[in-house]
Design a protein around this motif. Structure first.
Motif, mmCIF file in Angstrom:
data_model
loop_
_atom_site.group_PDB
_atom_site.id
_atom_site.type_symbol
_atom_site.label_atom_id
_atom_site.label_comp_id
_atom_site.label_asym_id
_atom_site.label_seq_id
_atom_site.Cartn_x
_atom_site.Cartn_y
_atom_site.Cartn_z
ATOM 1 N N LYS A 13 0.896 -1.050 0.198
ATOM 2 C CA LYS A 13 0.085 0.121 -0.080
ATOM 3 C C LYS A 13 0.835 1.321 -0.051
ATOM 4 C CE LYS A 13 -3.522 2.602 2.309
ATOM 5 N NZ LYS A 13 -4.200 2.454 3.691
ATOM 6 N N VAL A 15 1.611 4.736 1.049
ATOM 7 C CA VAL A 15 1.219 5.475 2.468
ATOM 8 C C VAL A 15 1.515 6.811 2.605
ATOM 9 C CG1 VAL A 15 1.593 3.447 4.061
ATOM 10 C CG2 VAL A 15 3.359 4.830 3.525
ATOM 11 N N SER A 19 4.678 8.430 6.363
ATOM 12 C CA SER A 19 5.168 7.135 6.485
ATOM 13 C C SER A 19 5.988 6.743 5.122
ATOM 14 C CB SER A 19 4.045 6.291 6.587
ATOM 15 O OG SER A 19 3.341 6.238 7.658
ATOM 16 N N THR A 22 8.725 3.700 4.305
ATOM 17 C CA THR A 22 8.503 2.475 5.286
ATOM 18 C C THR A 22 7.480 1.653 4.648
ATOM 19 O OG1 THR A 22 6.581 3.542 6.412
ATOM 20 C CG2 THR A 22 8.457 3.885 7.375
ATOM 21 N N ARG A 23 7.611 0.329 5.008
ATOM 22 C CA ARG A 23 6.666 -0.792 4.411
ATOM 23 C C ARG A 23 5.392 -0.686 4.874
ATOM 24 N NH1 ARG A 23 11.778 -2.740 5.586
ATOM 25 N NH2 ARG A 23 13.040 -3.348 3.966
ATOM 26 N N CYS A 24 4.183 -1.027 3.882
ATOM 27 C CA CYS A 24 2.976 -1.030 4.548
ATOM 28 C C CYS A 24 2.352 -2.074 3.495
ATOM 29 C CB CYS A 24 2.252 0.151 4.353
ATOM 30 S SG CYS A 24 0.693 0.048 4.887
ATOM 31 N N GLN A 40 -3.861 -4.289 8.036
ATOM 32 C CA GLN A 40 -2.988 -3.395 7.541
ATOM 33 C C GLN A 40 -1.559 -3.587 8.381
ATOM 34 O OE1 GLN A 40 -3.285 0.917 8.241
ATOM 35 N NE2 GLN A 40 -2.349 1.478 6.282
ATOM 36 N N LYS A 42 1.949 -2.191 9.229
ATOM 37 C CA LYS A 42 2.968 -1.113 8.851
ATOM 38 C C LYS A 42 4.344 -1.136 9.647
ATOM 39 C CE LYS A 42 1.479 3.165 8.070
ATOM 40 N NZ LYS A 42 0.685 4.543 8.539
ATOM 41 N N GLU A 43 5.143 -1.061 8.909
ATOM 42 C CA GLU A 43 6.449 -0.916 9.434
ATOM 43 C C GLU A 43 6.619 0.246 10.582
ATOM 44 O OE1 GLU A 43 11.194 -0.726 8.133
ATOM 45 O OE2 GLU A 43 9.781 -0.243 6.937
ATOM 46 N N PHE A 92 6.881 -4.099 13.064
ATOM 47 C CA PHE A 92 5.714 -3.755 12.402
ATOM 48 C C PHE A 92 4.472 -3.603 13.473
ATOM 49 C CE2 PHE A 92 7.884 -6.161 8.823
ATOM 50 C CZ PHE A 92 7.769 -5.117 7.913
ATOM 51 N N LEU A 97 -7.749 -2.887 8.525
ATOM 52 C CA LEU A 97 -7.970 -1.758 7.554
ATOM 53 C C LEU A 97 -9.166 -1.296 7.619
ATOM 54 C CD1 LEU A 97 -6.559 0.004 5.494
ATOM 55 C CD2 LEU A 97 -7.073 -1.934 3.825
ATOM 56 N N ASP A 99 -10.494 1.493 5.295
ATOM 57 C CA ASP A 99 -9.969 2.419 4.315
ATOM 58 C C ASP A 99 -11.225 2.965 3.839
ATOM 59 O OD1 ASP A 99 -8.340 4.027 3.353
ATOM 60 O OD2 ASP A 99 -7.401 2.634 1.642
#
Length: 192
Positions: A13, A15, A19, A22-24, A40, A42-43, A92, A97, A99
């Motif tokens: 995703k 972000v 963010s 960062t990984r998401c 979700q 998130k890192e 993480f 989620l 959204d």
């Protein structure tokens, strides 16, 4: 949870600004009755403020630090809020989620409706971040508009600073002082 739910799909995703880098991931899980659950992931990295404040966080896991912080500041936390360590050692945090992209059509509002809508949004946001101490915060702020004026000025100054920071960032990327990474670069680093 993984004993009862099946992972059906995983997607990266894009972000928000806070963010970037960062990984998401978004994970679609299905239960035995084919009911979907979107999580979700998130890192969570070391806070940029951590080196400048005392006392130090009691949490070594950055995901847990974020989760505990959210629990302190939100009136009601997500039932699926938690933390984990990825296969490459990254920290993480997880949450359900939601959204939702529904919003009021502010472009159709007249000044009276827009003012009321802004007041309601501000109230909801303030309550969510008050963490159960709204009366104490209200007492501290008082009845004058000096806090609101200071906050508005801070916001304008912050926006100016973001523009300046972006110019420095873009220049550093263009000159090679800073290496920008793409989503494909991150995807190559990370595998489930």
């Amino acid at each position: 949870m993984l004993e009862r739910f099946t992972v059906h799909d995983v997607a990266f995703k894009v972000v928000g600004v806070g963010s970037v880098g960062t990984r998401c991931l978004i994970v679609l899980m299905m239960d035995g009755q084919n009911a979907p659950l979107f999580l979700q992931i998130k890192e969570a990295r070391h806070s940029v403020l951590a080196d400048f404040v005392k006392p130090r966080s009691p949490y070594n896991h950055q995901g847990r630090r974020v989760v505990e912080g959210q629990r302190l500041t939100q009136a009601s936390s997500d039932l699926f809020l938690g933390w984990s360590t990825g296969p490459s050692g990254c920290h993480f945090y997880l949450r359900q989620l939601r959204d939702l992209k529904i919003s009021a059509e502010v472009e159709l509002m007249d000044a009276t409706w827009l003012k009321g809508y802004g007041r309601i949004c501000g109230w909801v946001l303030a309550r969510a971040h008050a963490g159960g101490v709204a009366p104490e915060i209200s007492g501290y702020i008082g009845d004058s508009d000096s806090f609101a004026k200071a906050l508005a000025q801070y916001s304008l100054d912050y926006a100016d600073q973001v523009e300046k920071d972006y110019q420095v960032f873009a220049q550093a990327c263009q000159t090679g002082k800073l290496r920008a990474r793409t989503d494909a670069d991150y995807a190559a680093d990370f595998s489930l």
